[in-house]
Scaffold this active site. Sequence first.
Site, PDB file in Angstrom:
ATOM      1  N   CYS A 252       0.840  -1.202   0.000  1.00 30.83           N
ATOM      2  CA  CYS A 252       0.000   0.000   0.000  1.00 30.83           C
ATOM      3  C   CYS A 252       0.877   1.255   0.000  1.00 30.83           C
ATOM      4  CB  CYS A 252      -0.966  -0.038   1.178  1.00 30.83           C
ATOM      5  SG  CYS A 252      -2.336   1.147   1.044  1.00 30.83           S
TER       6      CYS A 252
ATOM      7  N   HIS B   8      -3.410  -5.707   1.238  1.00 28.44           N
ATOM      8  CA  HIS B   8      -2.673  -5.942   2.479  1.00 28.44           C
ATOM      9  C   HIS B   8      -2.599  -7.423   2.860  1.00 28.44           C
ATOM     10  CE1 HIS B   8      -2.259  -1.725   4.030  1.00 28.44           C
ATOM     11  NE2 HIS B   8      -3.220  -1.542   3.146  1.00 28.44           N
TER      12      HIS B   8
ATOM     13  N   GLU C  41      -0.674  -8.755   5.022  1.00 26.80           N
ATOM     14  CA  GLU C  41      -0.410  -8.899   6.462  1.00 26.80           C
ATOM     15  C   GLU C  41      -1.690  -8.962   7.284  1.00 26.80           C
ATOM     16  OE1 GLU C  41      -0.684  -4.407   6.017  1.00 26.80           O
ATOM     17  OE2 GLU C  41      -0.272  -6.172   4.791  1.00 26.80           O
TER      18      GLU C  41
END
Length: 222
Positions: free
Chosen positions: A85, A194, A196
């Site tokens: 991002c 994302h 994560e």
Amino acid sequence: MKVGVVTFPGSLDDGDARRAVRIAGGEPVALWHGDHTLAGVDAVVLPGGFSYGDYLRCGAIARFAPVMEQVIEAAKGGLPVLGICNGFQILCESHLLPGALIRNDHRTFVCRDQVLRVENADTAWTRDYSAGQEITIPLKNGEGGFVAAPDTIRELEESGRVVARYVGVNPNGSMNEIAGITNERGNVVGLMPHPEHAVEDLCGPGTDGLGFFTSVLQTVLA
């Protein structure tokens, strides 16, 4: 294996990235934007957020942080670097990746679980996936539209440097539905969604994002 996660003023997802590294089996190392060394890490993650408040342009100030001098030099030497991002925006501002990320075409912030198709499974960060595999990970951005000159888009497509593509809906107007790209060497990857936030079943849409972090461990250990 040590994976450094850089914290800039305004970073939001650095803690999540460190946690993802730990869940994948690596040792997360906290790096600060003012550091002048990478502390001997084997890979680096530039996390999401709003580095330096997104002043000027997203990632434009972070590109000049002291730690980025080390990241840029190490990346050119082959160190695996993942920009997520805002980290993707920083990589483009640093000219480690081509193109730019601009305001979403609908001019609103988007936050949703997003289906992606992995197009390139030969990078340092995607080797645990299969080409053509569809995964679901969260997406959250206001300036996530990937753009580049037509010749650059053509080169990315023809050389297989598109890492991931949006499936079903283009959430931000990215050219060719591009969600992530890599450099020629395959060690630097920028991804707008994302991973994560998708590393365990308890939080997020599942574990589809974990492969980005296990991939780099396999790359370094290979």
